[in-house]
Design a protein around this motif. Sequence first.
Motif, short mmCIF file in Angstrom:
data_model
loop_
_atom_site.label_atom_id
_atom_site.label_comp_id
_atom_site.label_asym_id
_atom_site.label_seq_id
_atom_site.Cartn_x
_atom_site.Cartn_y
_atom_site.Cartn_z
N ARG A 1 0.85 -1.21 0.00
CA ARG A 1 0.00 0.00 0.00
C ARG A 1 0.88 1.25 0.00
N ILE A 2 1.93 1.22 0.79
CA ILE A 2 2.85 2.37 0.84
C ILE A 2 3.50 2.56 -0.53
N ARG A 3 3.98 1.47 -1.12
CA ARG A 3 4.65 1.58 -2.43
C ARG A 3 3.70 2.15 -3.48
N GLN A 4 2.46 1.65 -3.50
CA GLN A 4 1.52 2.15 -4.49
C GLN A 4 1.27 3.64 -4.33
N LEU A 5 1.13 4.12 -3.10
CA LEU A 5 0.90 5.54 -2.87
C LEU A 5 2.13 6.37 -3.24
N MET A 6 3.31 5.86 -2.92
CA MET A 6 4.55 6.59 -3.28
C MET A 6 4.64 6.78 -4.78
N GLU A 7 4.35 5.71 -5.54
CA GLU A 7 4.49 5.79 -6.99
C GLU A 7 3.36 6.58 -7.63
N ALA A 8 2.14 6.47 -7.08
CA ALA A 8 1.00 7.15 -7.68
C ALA A 8 1.02 8.65 -7.43
N TYR A 9 1.56 9.07 -6.27
CA TYR A 9 1.49 10.49 -5.90
C TYR A 9 2.86 11.13 -5.70
N SER A 10 3.93 10.42 -6.10
CA SER A 10 5.29 10.95 -5.93
C SER A 10 5.53 11.37 -4.49
N LEU A 11 5.19 10.49 -3.58
CA LEU A 11 5.29 10.78 -2.15
C LEU A 11 6.58 10.24 -1.57
N PRO A 12 7.10 10.89 -0.55
CA PRO A 12 8.15 10.26 0.25
C PRO A 12 7.55 9.14 1.08
N PHE A 13 8.40 8.24 1.55
CA PHE A 13 7.92 7.10 2.32
C PHE A 13 7.09 7.55 3.52
N ALA A 14 7.55 8.54 4.25
CA ALA A 14 6.87 8.93 5.49
C ALA A 14 5.44 9.37 5.24
N ALA A 15 5.19 10.14 4.21
CA ALA A 15 3.83 10.61 3.92
C ALA A 15 2.96 9.44 3.44
N ALA A 16 3.53 8.58 2.60
CA ALA A 16 2.75 7.42 2.14
C ALA A 16 2.43 6.50 3.31
N ARG A 17 3.36 6.38 4.24
CA ARG A 17 3.11 5.55 5.42
C ARG A 17 1.94 6.09 6.24
N GLU A 18 1.86 7.40 6.40
CA GLU A 18 0.77 7.99 7.17
C GLU A 18 -0.58 7.61 6.56
N ALA A 19 -0.69 7.75 5.25
CA ALA A 19 -1.96 7.48 4.59
C ALA A 19 -2.28 5.99 4.59
N ALA A 20 -1.30 5.17 4.24
CA ALA A 20 -1.54 3.73 4.17
C ALA A 20 -1.91 3.17 5.54
N THR A 21 -1.17 3.58 6.56
CA THR A 21 -1.44 3.09 7.91
C THR A 21 -2.85 3.45 8.36
N ALA A 22 -3.33 4.61 7.94
CA ALA A 22 -4.67 5.05 8.35
C ALA A 22 -5.75 4.08 7.91
N GLY A 23 -5.50 3.32 6.84
CA GLY A 23 -6.52 2.41 6.31
C GLY A 23 -6.29 0.95 6.65
N ASN A 24 -5.38 0.65 7.59
CA ASN A 24 -5.12 -0.75 7.95
C ASN A 24 -5.63 -1.04 9.35
N VAL A 25 -6.25 -2.22 9.50
CA VAL A 25 -6.73 -2.72 10.79
C VAL A 25 -6.13 -4.10 10.99
N PHE A 26 -5.62 -4.36 12.20
CA PHE A 26 -4.93 -5.62 12.46
C PHE A 26 -5.57 -6.34 13.64
N THR A 27 -5.86 -7.63 13.45
CA THR A 27 -6.36 -8.48 14.53
C THR A 27 -5.32 -9.55 14.84
N THR A 28 -4.87 -9.59 16.08
CA THR A 28 -3.95 -10.64 16.50
C THR A 28 -4.73 -11.74 17.20
#
Length: 855
Positions: free
Chosen positions: A287-314
């Motif tokens: 998800r981070i890679r796709q956002l970086m390539e689609a929007y010419s984002l640095p890793f940190a900004a793409a991480r913020e957006a991608a992380t916002a849409g992930n939910v994890f169940t352990t």
Amino acid sequence: MRPIFTFTIKPSLPADLEHLRDLAYNLRWSWDRETVDLFRRLDRDLWDSTYHNPVLMLGSVKQERLEEVAEDDGFAAQLDRVYQGFKRYMGAQRTWYQRQHGKDEPPLVAYFCAEFGLTECLPIYSGGLGILAGDHLKSASDLGVPLVGVGLLYQQGYFVQYLNVDGWQQERYPVNDFYNLPVQLVYHENGDPVTVTVEYPGREVVARVWRAQVGRVPLYLLDTNIPENAPQDRDITDQLYGGDEDMRIRQEILLGIGGLRALDALGQRPSVCHLNEGHSAFLALERIRQLMEAYSLPFAAAREAATAGNVFTTHTPVPAGIDRFSPALIDQYFRPWYARLNLSRAEFLALGQDNPGNPNDWFSMAALALRLSTASNGVSVLHGRVARDMFQHLWPDLPAAEIPIRTVTNGVHTRSWISRDMATLYSRYLGPRWAEDPGNPRPWQRIDSIPDEELWRTHERRRERLVAFARRAVREQVRSRGGSQLEIDQAGEILHSETLTIGFARRFATYKRANLIFRDVERLRRILTNTQRPVQIIFAGKAHPRDNEGKELIRQIMHALKQEDFRNHIVFLENYDMNVARYLVQGVDVWLNNPLRLREASGTSGMKAAMNGILNMSVLDGWWDEAYRPDIGWAIGQREVYDNQQYQDEVESNAIYNLLEQELVPLFYQRGSDDLPRGWIARMKAAIQAVGPVFNTNRMVYEYARDFYMPAARRYAYLVENNLARARALAQWRSRVQQLWSQVRIESVQADTTATIQVGTTIGVQATVYLGMLEPADVTVELYHGPVDAADQIVTGTVLPLTLMDTLGEGSYLFAAAIPCRTSGQYGYALRVMPYHADQCNAFETRLITWSSGG
């Protein structure tokens, strides 16, 4: 000999029967009894011999039979009735989700899991995790939640279990014929099959995409067994949980990265990705890679957006259950990703390491998922506490109670697991809403309206069917092991349909202690063989193929049941699967569960049993720790955990024997003149009423949608607006805070108090905080206060924000608050400073915290 061309032959159905195909390829039939009745009417023997697979059945039924039923007005009327019900279900306009959120374009949720247990004829599951995932999809369909599933389609799936003469588990791996399963290849509009490509070291692997339709929910399954791939890559989707560490990482790359790319190829753009366990956590990197390539984002900004849409169940209560990969293996498979994400090797590894400062620390999939998800949860209240303790090291200096891992207790899909007989009884007295809206407590409150005699006779029918099933199964087991005719005949006499029956069925891992009840064999013998009040036990379960200790437990049970006194009182059913499970959770009287406490994350089989009126006798672990009441079952022990496991086993095995001798057996056989065990029936009703409306997946999915999916979807949409302007700004803020945080310190704390304070007063506290180049708006300053224990630690702390009172100059600020003193006792407080930004998902997201000295 490989063919030069392949083609698919479909059953030739008369035009009037064409709707059978639609019904067969939608797994809604697995929880719709009218559809099952229809296929049984077509050919009952074939329904059983195809292991309840309507697709294979339609391909196997004789053409003469098809022509015959096509002319049968009764069959045609039943088919029409079932199909109209199917269309109403699929086209419903007033689902729960639509009532709650309207008909606007909904955000899509993608649910990733390594296994899915939907029905026994689709063997791509091993146990509880997969069956929970299957039930999750079914309830998402019932509720109308906009969700798709993503998994792998295994050529051999999980193994078929059989035992040799010595009782040692053996494994077979039958090959799944996908073209005769309720799955279909997915094609583009131009007729080409949908495929995805995933990069592996020195090569690319192609996977095709299949779809299993689960009611309204599509489940997309990836398959690498195609000619474009090398033999070792065709085997990636060969076996569930098979192979070594290298095979595991290849599967998890395909599941996470390939799964997200499959959705992209299908035009599905999920706002939320739900990682059900850590197996799919690599999707967060994609998800981070796709956002970086689609929007010419640095890793940190793409991480913020991608992380916002992930939910994890352990689902893991012990560190040993987490998938971890060596740094060398991560290098082998992800070295190109370092540059792709513009990260150094150390920065990449740190995403998944428990101790990022240690270059030799292994890469944890759970740590990766926790760092790259906006919300995380355990699967029972107790497991939430266990998980917060287990992962506390990822949030240094934060009290365990505040670790941002929440709880959504598991459930079961009610209509999939309640027996046909019991469901008919419920509908007669509770009305239809128990099935349509199982999370609503009102229908379940009418359980007392069911006459005791009807409930008991219904349950007795299920026990009779279980005994008949067990006899057939054991006869076949003996025959397949080369047993004599005498042994085969004896297998037909095992068990008794009126005897108190205990069920123990689950994965044979050592912590589940399947042999605990055998600790005092002579005492057990007296309990089971009492001629006036006999007891019988049915065991089932598989050990992992590489778990020899688990296999030894099975062997011990098999040796025990060969003893003459036990022969008709103890049974082991081979190849525990969903079909065997249904007979057990619908037909025994008592469901036994005795894991080592704090080792069972949730457990769902006991929920299935309780909804069928079966009483649980269990260690207070997982779901039973929050469900238990004395009137609905029995607790083994009182939540004790001993350092000495031998002592723990001794205490809890005696507790089992005591409960059986003093409570369960007398209550079951206490009959009046009508031969009804009224006391037992009262407990059955109480268990159904308590468990039914709470421990179901409709309630569970509702909680995920309300508390996880919708907030995550809103936050993701918020951060990606305006070319991800907010994500960029949040990443810049985080970078600045991390660079300057070492400047932050609490310079002084003053309180207007003496050592003794009276209840009802307040304590004023002032703190001078140095922020350096940060601003007060960048932080939150808090009091953490509460009772102090004998170790001089604050327990059950309460958080109280401080208010900015004054700017003192040169980077120093004055904050103040007043602590209310509501109860007496020894209390204490500490101060802390943490970064604050309105757009972060929680105050602990940065994992930066500065405490007052002594805090």
